[in-house]
Scaffold this motif. Structure first.
Motif, PDB file in Angstrom:
ATOM      1  N   ILE A  14      38.266  50.679  53.808  1.00  0.00           N
ATOM      2  CA  ILE A  14      37.437  51.537  52.953  1.00  0.00           C
ATOM      3  C   ILE A  14      38.185  51.940  51.682  1.00  0.00           C
ATOM      4  O   ILE A  14      37.638  51.874  50.573  1.00  0.00           O
ATOM      5  CB  ILE A  14      36.973  52.780  53.726  1.00  0.00           C
ATOM      6  CG1 ILE A  14      36.022  52.374  54.861  1.00  0.00           C
ATOM      7  CG2 ILE A  14      36.292  53.776  52.786  1.00  0.00           C
ATOM      8  CD1 ILE A  14      35.552  53.524  55.730  1.00  0.00           C
ATOM      9  N   ILE A  61      37.109  51.188  47.770  1.00  0.00           N
ATOM     10  CA  ILE A  61      36.878  52.211  46.739  1.00  0.00           C
ATOM     11  C   ILE A  61      37.754  51.936  45.513  1.00  0.00           C
ATOM     12  O   ILE A  61      37.280  51.968  44.365  1.00  0.00           O
ATOM     13  CB  ILE A  61      37.169  53.611  47.298  1.00  0.00           C
ATOM     14  CG1 ILE A  61      36.209  53.957  48.438  1.00  0.00           C
ATOM     15  CG2 ILE A  61      37.066  54.662  46.185  1.00  0.00           C
ATOM     16  CD1 ILE A  61      36.580  55.211  49.209  1.00  0.00           C
ATOM     17  N   ALA A 118      37.861  56.630  58.404  1.00  0.00           N
ATOM     18  CA  ALA A 118      36.809  56.675  57.384  1.00  0.00           C
ATOM     19  C   ALA A 118      36.820  58.005  56.646  1.00  0.00           C
ATOM     20  O   ALA A 118      36.718  58.056  55.407  1.00  0.00           O
ATOM     21  CB  ALA A 118      35.444  56.442  58.037  1.00  0.00           C
ATOM     22  N   ASN A 176      37.732  58.549  52.601  1.00  0.00           N
ATOM     23  CA  ASN A 176      36.844  59.251  51.670  1.00  0.00           C
ATOM     24  C   ASN A 176      37.559  60.406  50.980  1.00  0.00           C
ATOM     25  O   ASN A 176      37.467  60.588  49.752  1.00  0.00           O
ATOM     26  CB  ASN A 176      35.625  59.792  52.428  1.00  0.00           C
ATOM     27  CG  ASN A 176      34.662  58.712  52.861  1.00  0.00           C
ATOM     28  OD1 ASN A 176      34.569  57.655  52.248  1.00  0.00           O
ATOM     29  ND2 ASN A 176      33.934  58.970  53.942  1.00  0.00           N
ATOM     30  N   LEU A 236      36.096  62.021  47.653  1.00  0.00           N
ATOM     31  CA  LEU A 236      34.683  61.913  47.974  1.00  0.00           C
ATOM     32  C   LEU A 236      34.376  62.867  49.125  1.00  0.00           C
ATOM     33  O   LEU A 236      35.282  63.446  49.722  1.00  0.00           O
ATOM     34  CB  LEU A 236      34.344  60.480  48.381  1.00  0.00           C
ATOM     35  CG  LEU A 236      34.644  59.395  47.335  1.00  0.00           C
ATOM     36  CD1 LEU A 236      34.402  58.014  47.939  1.00  0.00           C
ATOM     37  CD2 LEU A 236      33.801  59.587  46.085  1.00  0.00           C
ATOM     38  N   ASP A 237      33.098  63.034  49.422  1.00  0.00           N
ATOM     39  CA  ASP A 237      32.736  63.834  50.590  1.00  0.00           C
ATOM     40  C   ASP A 237      33.383  63.236  51.834  1.00  0.00           C
ATOM     41  O   ASP A 237      33.510  62.010  51.957  1.00  0.00           O
ATOM     42  CB  ASP A 237      31.216  63.858  50.768  1.00  0.00           C
ATOM     43  CG  ASP A 237      30.516  64.646  49.677  1.00  0.00           C
ATOM     44  OD1 ASP A 237      31.185  65.473  49.016  1.00  0.00           O
ATOM     45  OD2 ASP A 237      29.305  64.421  49.475  1.00  0.00           O
ATOM     46  N   SER A 288      29.903  60.390  54.139  1.00  0.00           N
ATOM     47  CA  SER A 288      28.702  60.050  53.373  1.00  0.00           C
ATOM     48  C   SER A 288      28.098  58.829  54.050  1.00  0.00           C
ATOM     49  O   SER A 288      28.739  57.787  54.138  1.00  0.00           O
ATOM     50  CB  SER A 288      29.040  59.755  51.908  1.00  0.00           C
ATOM     51  OG  SER A 288      29.983  58.702  51.801  1.00  0.00           O
ATOM     52  N   ARG A 305      32.640  52.263  59.223  1.00  0.00           N
ATOM     53  CA  ARG A 305      32.195  51.965  57.863  1.00  0.00           C
ATOM     54  C   ARG A 305      30.825  52.560  57.565  1.00  0.00           C
ATOM     55  O   ARG A 305      30.421  52.681  56.400  1.00  0.00           O
ATOM     56  CB  ARG A 305      32.203  50.452  57.632  1.00  0.00           C
ATOM     57  CG  ARG A 305      33.615  49.897  57.543  1.00  0.00           C
ATOM     58  CD  ARG A 305      33.689  48.390  57.617  1.00  0.00           C
ATOM     59  NE  ARG A 305      33.180  47.734  56.428  1.00  0.00           N
ATOM     60  CZ  ARG A 305      33.468  46.473  56.083  1.00  0.00           C
ATOM     61  NH1 ARG A 305      34.296  45.758  56.851  1.00  0.00           N
ATOM     62  NH2 ARG A 305      32.967  45.938  55.008  1.00  0.00           N
ATOM     63  N   SER A 316      30.905  55.895  55.230  1.00  0.00           N
ATOM     64  CA  SER A 316      31.382  55.884  53.843  1.00  0.00           C
ATOM     65  C   SER A 316      30.414  55.078  52.987  1.00  0.00           C
ATOM     66  O   SER A 316      30.317  53.852  53.126  1.00  0.00           O
ATOM     67  CB  SER A 316      32.792  55.265  53.768  1.00  0.00           C
ATOM     68  OG  SER A 316      33.291  55.315  52.454  1.00  0.00           O
ATOM     69  N   ASP A 317      29.710  55.759  52.116  1.00  0.00           N
ATOM     70  CA  ASP A 317      28.735  55.091  51.252  1.00  0.00           C
ATOM     71  C   ASP A 317      29.454  54.518  50.029  1.00  0.00           C
ATOM     72  O   ASP A 317      29.259  54.966  48.901  1.00  0.00           O
ATOM     73  CB  ASP A 317      27.640  56.074  50.833  1.00  0.00           C
ATOM     74  CG  ASP A 317      26.467  55.367  50.164  1.00  0.00           C
ATOM     75  OD1 ASP A 317      26.324  54.140  50.333  1.00  0.00           O
ATOM     76  OD2 ASP A 317      25.684  56.052  49.464  1.00  0.00           O
ATOM     77  N   THR A 318      30.303  53.535  50.300  1.00  0.00           N
ATOM     78  CA  THR A 318      31.125  52.920  49.260  1.00  0.00           C
ATOM     79  C   THR A 318      31.059  51.398  49.417  1.00  0.00           C
ATOM     80  O   THR A 318      30.229  50.870  50.158  1.00  0.00           O
ATOM     81  CB  THR A 318      32.583  53.406  49.373  1.00  0.00           C
ATOM     82  OG1 THR A 318      33.084  53.117  50.695  1.00  0.00           O
ATOM     83  CG2 THR A 318      32.669  54.913  49.129  1.00  0.00           C
ATOM     84  N   GLY A 365      30.809  50.019  52.938  1.00  0.00           N
ATOM     85  CA  GLY A 365      29.888  50.684  53.838  1.00  0.00           C
ATOM     86  C   GLY A 365      28.832  49.767  54.436  1.00  0.00           C
ATOM     87  O   GLY A 365      28.528  48.692  53.913  1.00  0.00           O
TER      88      GLY A 365
END
Length: 228
Positions: free
Chosen positions: A24, A28, A101, A105, A110-111, A114, A181, A184-186, A189
């Motif tokens: 992850i 990013i 994860a 993030n 990041l949050d 996500s 995964r 994580s909205d990356t 993800g």
């Protein structure tokens, strides 16, 4: 839980966490460093993941270094571990993946969680996961059951790096990493709606691989726990 099993579960948790951070986190970083080139992003993501796998397996193999529920289930099928130990190891892998994860993030501000929105679905991708998982298991157990345990780290790192490119699914080949995964909205993800089929295809791949390992290495002794 015995002291030995406790150490193995801890190794699986830590190793899987770092593996997911590599997957992850490098995804990013790749999107930030190469925002207009998806091919370059995938190259960066694959190289870092493969390199991290080599390092993690080398460091943790003396304790436990599967980092993958499918690999642990194959070990159970081949008589390397018993059911209780396999369940504990898989739990450690799943927890470790989720922790990884969250940490990935947070490292990139990041949050903490996500939920991923990237849909990964379709017959081609599902077939890709079967192929990726069969190949991964063959690489691991082919190396180990032929007495070349010291090559596993390099074989796995090389295979996963290649798998990013020659499989349509980019070679997740790992239920713990797949589930992680999702958080994580990356770049790396996978949407929750896609997870179940990916995991199912990974399990199918693992089952096929068990048959192939037994076929190709019919006289090999089961791998001892000390060589895991």
């Amino acid at each position: 839980m015995s002291k030995s099993l406790g150490r193995q579960v801890a190794a699986e948790l830590v190793g899987t966490a770092f593996l997911v951070m590599a997957v992850i986190g490098s995804g990013i970083a790749a999107t930030r460093l190469s925002p207009d080139d998806v091919g370059l992003q995938l190259l960066e993501n694959s190289l870092i993941t493969g390199a991290a796998l080599v390092a993690l397996i080398l460091a943790l193999q003396p304790v436990s270094a599967a980092f993958n529920p499918v690999v642990t289930l194959v070990e159970r099928a081949l008589g390397v571990v018993d059911t209780r130990d396999a369940a504990a190891l898989i739990a450690g892998q799943l927890v470790g993946g989720s922790v990884g994860a969250v940490l990935a993030n947070l490292m990139f501000e990041l949050d903490a969680v996500s939920i991923a929105s990237t849909e990964r679905t379709g017959a081609g991708l599902w077939l890709g996961e079967v192929v990726a998982t069969v190949g991964l298991v063959l690489v691991i157990f082919g190396s180990m059951r032929s007495g070349r345990t010291d090559t596993v780290a390099y074989a796995v790192g090389g295979y996963i790096t290649a798998g990013y490119w020659f499989t349509s699914s980019t070679s997740f080949a790992n239920p713990a990493v797949t589930v992680a995964r999702m958080f994580s909205d990356t770049f790396a993800g996978i949407a929750p709606s896609s997870v179940a089929m990916f995991v199912a295809m990974q399990l199918v791949g693992g089952a096929i691989a068990v048959g192939l390992v037994r076929l190709l290495y019919p006289t090999a002794d089961p791998v001892s726990e000390e060589s895991r």
